[in-house]
Enzyme design. Structure first.
Site, PDB file in Angstrom:
ATOM      1  N   HIS A 181       8.321   0.973  18.856  1.00  0.00           N
ATOM      2  CA  HIS A 181       7.320   2.329  17.613  1.00  0.00           C
ATOM      3  C   HIS A 181       7.226   3.981  17.034  1.00  0.00           C
ATOM      4  O   HIS A 181       6.783   4.250  17.560  1.00  0.00           O
ATOM      5  CB  HIS A 181       5.982   1.601  18.757  1.00  0.00           C
ATOM      6  CG  HIS A 181       5.321   2.195  17.806  1.00  0.00           C
ATOM      7  ND1 HIS A 181       3.362   0.605  18.195  1.00  0.00           N
ATOM      8  CD2 HIS A 181       5.066   1.741  16.596  1.00  0.00           C
ATOM      9  CE1 HIS A 181       2.993   0.805  16.239  1.00  0.00           C
ATOM     10  NE2 HIS A 181       3.625   2.281  15.556  1.00  0.00           N
ATOM     11  N   ILE A 182       8.669   4.049  16.886  1.00  0.00           N
ATOM     12  CA  ILE A 182       8.320   5.061  16.224  1.00  0.00           C
ATOM     13  C   ILE A 182       8.412   5.814  14.994  1.00  0.00           C
ATOM     14  O   ILE A 182       9.078   6.297  14.677  1.00  0.00           O
ATOM     15  CB  ILE A 182      10.065   5.229  16.930  1.00  0.00           C
ATOM     16  CG1 ILE A 182      11.067   5.018  16.567  1.00  0.00           C
ATOM     17  CG2 ILE A 182       9.743   5.687  17.950  1.00  0.00           C
ATOM     18  CD1 ILE A 182      12.308   5.182  16.651  1.00  0.00           C
ATOM     19  N   GLY A 183       7.808   4.598  14.076  1.00  0.00           N
ATOM     20  CA  GLY A 183       8.410   4.460  12.652  1.00  0.00           C
ATOM     21  C   GLY A 183       7.498   5.424  12.048  1.00  0.00           C
ATOM     22  O   GLY A 183       8.191   6.534  11.162  1.00  0.00           O
ATOM     23  N   GLU A 201       3.052  -5.717  22.788  1.00  0.00           N
ATOM     24  CA  GLU A 201       3.670  -4.006  23.287  1.00  0.00           C
ATOM     25  C   GLU A 201       2.573  -3.095  24.072  1.00  0.00           C
ATOM     26  O   GLU A 201       1.291  -3.059  24.399  1.00  0.00           O
ATOM     27  CB  GLU A 201       3.237  -3.026  22.117  1.00  0.00           C
ATOM     28  CG  GLU A 201       4.063  -2.371  21.361  1.00  0.00           C
ATOM     29  CD  GLU A 201       3.545  -1.775  20.393  1.00  0.00           C
ATOM     30  OE1 GLU A 201       4.459  -2.637  18.850  1.00  0.00           O
ATOM     31  OE2 GLU A 201       3.310  -0.297  20.044  1.00  0.00           O
ATOM     32  N   GLY A 213       0.943  -1.312  -0.200  1.00  0.00           N
ATOM     33  CA  GLY A 213       0.207   0.054   0.135  1.00  0.00           C
ATOM     34  C   GLY A 213       0.918   1.001   0.194  1.00  0.00           C
ATOM     35  O   GLY A 213       1.988   1.202  -0.959  1.00  0.00           O
ATOM     36  N   ARG A 214       0.552   2.379   0.520  1.00  0.00           N
ATOM     37  CA  ARG A 214       1.477   3.319   0.765  1.00  0.00           C
ATOM     38  C   ARG A 214       2.930   3.428   0.844  1.00  0.00           C
ATOM     39  O   ARG A 214       3.679   3.589   0.591  1.00  0.00           O
ATOM     40  CB  ARG A 214       0.445   4.298   1.984  1.00  0.00           C
ATOM     41  CG  ARG A 214      -0.444   4.996   0.822  1.00  0.00           C
ATOM     42  CD  ARG A 214      -1.260   6.354   2.510  1.00  0.00           C
ATOM     43  NE  ARG A 214      -1.940   4.933   3.052  1.00  0.00           N
ATOM     44  CZ  ARG A 214      -3.190   4.600   3.326  1.00  0.00           C
ATOM     45  NH1 ARG A 214      -4.213   5.471   2.712  1.00  0.00           N
ATOM     46  NH2 ARG A 214      -3.754   4.457   4.521  1.00  0.00           N
ATOM     47  N   ILE A 215       2.544   2.810   2.659  1.00  0.00           N
ATOM     48  CA  ILE A 215       4.398   2.517   3.225  1.00  0.00           C
ATOM     49  C   ILE A 215       5.209   1.605   2.158  1.00  0.00           C
ATOM     50  O   ILE A 215       5.964   1.949   2.015  1.00  0.00           O
ATOM     51  CB  ILE A 215       3.617   2.761   4.415  1.00  0.00           C
ATOM     52  CG1 ILE A 215       3.032   3.024   5.367  1.00  0.00           C
ATOM     53  CG2 ILE A 215       5.210   2.152   5.407  1.00  0.00           C
ATOM     54  CD1 ILE A 215       2.965   3.018   6.676  1.00  0.00           C
ATOM     55  N   ALA A 255       4.647  -2.880  10.726  1.00  0.00           N
ATOM     56  CA  ALA A 255       3.221  -2.991  10.763  1.00  0.00           C
ATOM     57  C   ALA A 255       2.672  -2.762  12.490  1.00  0.00           C
ATOM     58  O   ALA A 255       2.459  -1.858  12.845  1.00  0.00           O
ATOM     59  CB  ALA A 255       2.955  -3.954   9.894  1.00  0.00           C
ATOM     60  N   ARG A 256       2.287  -4.056  12.312  1.00  0.00           N
ATOM     61  CA  ARG A 256       1.496  -4.233  13.973  1.00  0.00           C
ATOM     62  C   ARG A 256       2.448  -5.859  14.297  1.00  0.00           C
ATOM     63  O   ARG A 256       2.096  -6.310  13.169  1.00  0.00           O
ATOM     64  CB  ARG A 256       0.090  -4.385  13.803  1.00  0.00           C
ATOM     65  CG  ARG A 256      -0.458  -3.172  14.308  1.00  0.00           C
ATOM     66  CD  ARG A 256      -0.400  -1.979  14.778  1.00  0.00           C
ATOM     67  NE  ARG A 256      -1.246  -1.109  14.925  1.00  0.00           N
ATOM     68  CZ  ARG A 256      -0.908   0.155  14.317  1.00  0.00           C
ATOM     69  NH1 ARG A 256       0.792   0.555  14.150  1.00  0.00           N
ATOM     70  NH2 ARG A 256      -1.357   1.780  13.658  1.00  0.00           N
ATOM     71  N   ARG A 297      -3.012  -8.401  -1.904  1.00  0.00           N
ATOM     72  CA  ARG A 297      -4.285  -8.070  -2.157  1.00  0.00           C
ATOM     73  C   ARG A 297      -4.771  -8.192  -3.717  1.00  0.00           C
ATOM     74  O   ARG A 297      -5.422  -8.498  -4.614  1.00  0.00           O
ATOM     75  CB  ARG A 297      -5.732  -7.847  -1.249  1.00  0.00           C
ATOM     76  CG  ARG A 297      -6.760  -8.260  -1.181  1.00  0.00           C
ATOM     77  CD  ARG A 297      -7.377  -8.025  -0.013  1.00  0.00           C
ATOM     78  NE  ARG A 297      -7.563  -6.203  -0.308  1.00  0.00           N
ATOM     79  CZ  ARG A 297      -7.427  -6.008   1.667  1.00  0.00           C
ATOM     80  NH1 ARG A 297      -7.681  -6.601   2.833  1.00  0.00           N
ATOM     81  NH2 ARG A 297      -6.893  -4.857   2.260  1.00  0.00           N
TER      82      ARG A 297
HETATM   83  P1  NAP Z   1      -2.412   1.207   3.482  1.00  0.00           P
HETATM   84  O1  NAP Z   1      -1.894   2.214   2.001  1.00  0.00           O
HETATM   85  O2  NAP Z   1      -3.839   0.416   3.471  1.00  0.00           O
HETATM   86  O3  NAP Z   1      -1.598  -0.718   2.570  1.00  0.00           O
HETATM   87  C1  NAP Z   1      -1.957  -1.594   2.952  1.00  0.00           C
HETATM   88  C2  NAP Z   1      -1.642  -2.716   2.389  1.00  0.00           C
HETATM   89  O4  NAP Z   1      -1.627  -3.952   2.881  1.00  0.00           O
HETATM   90  C3  NAP Z   1      -2.659  -2.177   0.852  1.00  0.00           C
HETATM   91  O5  NAP Z   1      -2.324  -2.019  -0.527  1.00  0.00           O
HETATM   92  C4  NAP Z   1      -3.441  -3.526   0.919  1.00  0.00           C
HETATM   93  O6  NAP Z   1      -4.647  -3.816  -0.329  1.00  0.00           O
HETATM   94  C5  NAP Z   1      -3.046  -4.137   1.380  1.00  0.00           C
HETATM   95  N1  NAP Z   1      -3.377  -5.567   2.114  1.00  0.00           N
HETATM   96  C6  NAP Z   1      -3.883  -5.593   3.109  1.00  0.00           C
HETATM   97  N2  NAP Z   1      -4.951  -6.074   3.932  1.00  0.00           N
HETATM   98  C7  NAP Z   1      -4.062  -7.710   3.425  1.00  0.00           C
HETATM   99  C8  NAP Z   1      -4.250  -9.383   3.077  1.00  0.00           C
HETATM  100  N3  NAP Z   1      -5.422  -9.527   3.883  1.00  0.00           N
HETATM  101  N4  NAP Z   1      -3.464  -9.311   2.252  1.00  0.00           N
HETATM  102  C9  NAP Z   1      -2.507  -8.916   1.358  1.00  0.00           C
HETATM  103  N5  NAP Z   1      -2.870  -7.323   1.014  1.00  0.00           N
HETATM  104  C10 NAP Z   1      -3.427  -6.870   2.498  1.00  0.00           C
HETATM  105  O7  NAP Z   1      -1.678   1.289   4.362  1.00  0.00           O
HETATM  106  P2  NAP Z   1      -0.475   1.725   4.925  1.00  0.00           P
HETATM  107  O8  NAP Z   1      -0.708   3.386   4.702  1.00  0.00           O
HETATM  108  O9  NAP Z   1       0.445   1.661   3.665  1.00  0.00           O
HETATM  109  O10 NAP Z   1      -0.121   1.720   6.720  1.00  0.00           O
HETATM  110  C11 NAP Z   1      -0.225   0.412   6.663  1.00  0.00           C
HETATM  111  C12 NAP Z   1      -0.056  -0.355   7.860  1.00  0.00           C
HETATM  112  O11 NAP Z   1       1.262   0.176   8.310  1.00  0.00           O
HETATM  113  C13 NAP Z   1      -0.937   0.685   8.879  1.00  0.00           C
HETATM  114  O12 NAP Z   1      -1.735  -0.165   8.856  1.00  0.00           O
HETATM  115  C14 NAP Z   1      -0.271   0.479  10.279  1.00  0.00           C
HETATM  116  O13 NAP Z   1      -0.783  -0.063  10.988  1.00  0.00           O
HETATM  117  C15 NAP Z   1       1.162   0.697  10.206  1.00  0.00           C
HETATM  118  N6  NAP Z   1       1.965   1.430  10.304  1.00  0.00           N
HETATM  119  C16 NAP Z   1       2.859   1.541  11.400  1.00  0.00           C
HETATM  120  C17 NAP Z   1       3.763   2.314  11.693  1.00  0.00           C
HETATM  121  C18 NAP Z   1       4.845   2.753  12.738  1.00  0.00           C
HETATM  122  O14 NAP Z   1       4.753   3.262  13.872  1.00  0.00           O
HETATM  123  N7  NAP Z   1       5.247   1.630  12.855  1.00  0.00           N
HETATM  124  C19 NAP Z   1       3.812   3.916  10.925  1.00  0.00           C
HETATM  125  C20 NAP Z   1       2.824   3.551  10.219  1.00  0.00           C
HETATM  126  C21 NAP Z   1       1.838   3.021   9.731  1.00  0.00           C
HETATM  127  P3  NAP Z   1      -5.373  -3.378  -0.803  1.00  0.00           P
HETATM  128  O15 NAP Z   1      -5.237  -2.343  -1.732  1.00  0.00           O
HETATM  129  O16 NAP Z   1      -5.644  -4.651  -1.823  1.00  0.00           O
HETATM  130  O17 NAP Z   1      -6.465  -3.204  -0.452  1.00  0.00           O
END
Ligand code: NAP
Length: 325
Positions: A283-285, A265, A156-158, A235-236, A178
């Site tokens: 957890h400082i992403g 956590e 996705g975005r990240i 991620a988580r 997905r």
């Molecule tokens: P995002 O843009 O929604 O990207 C998530 C990606 O995962 C999407 O491309 C989605 O596919 C895919 N996905 C979801 N469920 C799936 C599954 N069951 N099987 C296969 N692919 C799947 O989210 P993001 O902004 O990149 O953020 C991702 C995660 O990073 C967040 O949810 C958060 O938990 C974590 N995060 C952590 C920190 C940190 O401080 N460490 C900071 C920011 C975020 P589709 O496009 O097909 O739906």
């Protein structure tokens, strides 16, 4: 006109606090710690909108306490800490902060990759301890990042931002997602999870935590990885079975891990704390000055939009908007 009431579960960066105080009647947790359940109950009963953190578990019981609660705005992109189904049932908008933290989090995933592969934290501790006795052929050998294979789980975005950075290191990029993705400025190949695990030298988890992604990396998945593989989780925590990870590291089935998040956590399995081939972060992403400020401003704008009948920039349960206004 009276200002809307906001309950904030923890103090945010100063510029955000200043902005909030101009827009809301504010109550907040003044201690530098996670709000207690009692504090959450009291705050939620009082407010029109809640601004909370990923460490606040906002369940159906809390959401049901106040029929006037209109918005729960999470200071995070992940929203697995909120019972979104219950919020939707109760007509409460759930908002988050996507996009604004993408690049900072992708940077941190890369920082972890290098830290584990090139033994940065271990080398720093070694040097500070006065153990450096001069250049030595076998001192602190690690793994090359340049020219290796990166596997991104969740493009996705990240995940895409993590993948994009790989072109600077001449890497082959695989991704598991997905849906099919077109990642700008990156030649990445969509593959099945097992193939990605078997082929990658670095594996970056960037998938949201859901019932489907709970323990997406478990014993079987770890057993498929290369012996030189390094796994990075920004991620988580519960996307990885931490017990299985510790076992794989202990047996040398994989080479290392870089973790920003943990299954339980802030608790961390004690074995991880003793392993040299693991780099652990608290957890400082998204923790850069700029990003934490912009996240706060977006979280506030989301609330202002919901309360005044506009469509917020980032809402998770769009369907409730018709009910609120
Ligand atoms: P995002 O843009 O929604 O990207 C998530 C990606 O995962 C999407 O491309 C989605 O596919 C895919 N996905 C979801 N469920 C799936 C599954 N069951 N099987 C296969 N692919 C799947 O989210 P993001 O902004 O990149 O953020 C991702 C995660 O990073 C967040 O949810 C958060 O938990 C974590 N995060 C952590 C920190 C940190 O401080 N460490 C900071 C920011 C975020 P589709 O496009 O097909 O739906």
């Amino acid at each position: 006109m009276s200002k809307p009431k906001l309950y904030l579960t923890r103090i945010l960066p100063e510029e955000v606090m200043d902005y909030i105080s101009t827009k809301f009647e504010l109550r907040f947790n003044m201690e530098n710690r996670i709000a207690t359940r009692e504090e959450l109950i009291e705050g939620i009963k009082w407010c029109d909108a809640l601004l909370c953190l990923l460490s606040d578990k906002i369940d159906a019981e809390l959401l049901s306490l106040n029929p006037n609660l209109k918005c729960v705005s999470n200071y995070a992109v992940g929203y697995n800490n909120i019972d979104v189904a219950a919020a939707t049932r109760l007509g409460i908008a759930v908002c988050n902060t996507p996009g604004v933290l993408t690049e900072s989090t992708a940077d941190l995933a890369w920082a972890l990759m290098f830290a584990v592969a090139r033994r940065i934290a271990e080398g720093d501790a070694f040097t500070r301890a006065g153990l450096f006795e001069g250049w030595a052929p076998k001192l602190m050998q690690g793994y090359d990042v340049f020219g290796s294979t990166l596997g991104v789980i969740g493009a996705g975005r990240i995940g895409s931002a993590v993948a994009r950075r790989a072109s600077g290191f001449n890497m082959r990029v695989l991704y598991f997602n997905r849906s099919k993705k077109k990642i700008d400025n990156c030649e990445a190949t969509q593959v099945g999870l097992d193939y990605l695990l078997k082929e990658s030298d670095f594996i970056s988890l960037n998938i949201p935590y859901t019932s489907e992604t709970h323990h997406i990396i478990n014993e079987k998945e770890l057993s498929l990885m290369k012996r030189n593989a390094i796994i990075i989780n920004t991620a988580r925590g519960a996307c990885i079975n931490e017990v299985a990870l510790v076992e794989a590291l202990r047996k040398g089935l994989i080479a290392g891990a870089g973790l920003d998040v943990y299954e339980h956590e802030p608790e961390i399995m004690p074995e991880l704390l003793t392993m040299q081939n693991v780099v652990l972060l608290p957890h400082i992403g998204s923790a850069t000055y700029k990003t934490r400020k912009v996240m706060g401003l977006l979280a506030v704008e989301n609330i202002l939009d919901v309360l005044s009948g506009r469509i917020p920039q980032a809402i998770v349960n769009n369907e409730v908007l018709a009910k609120i206004n």
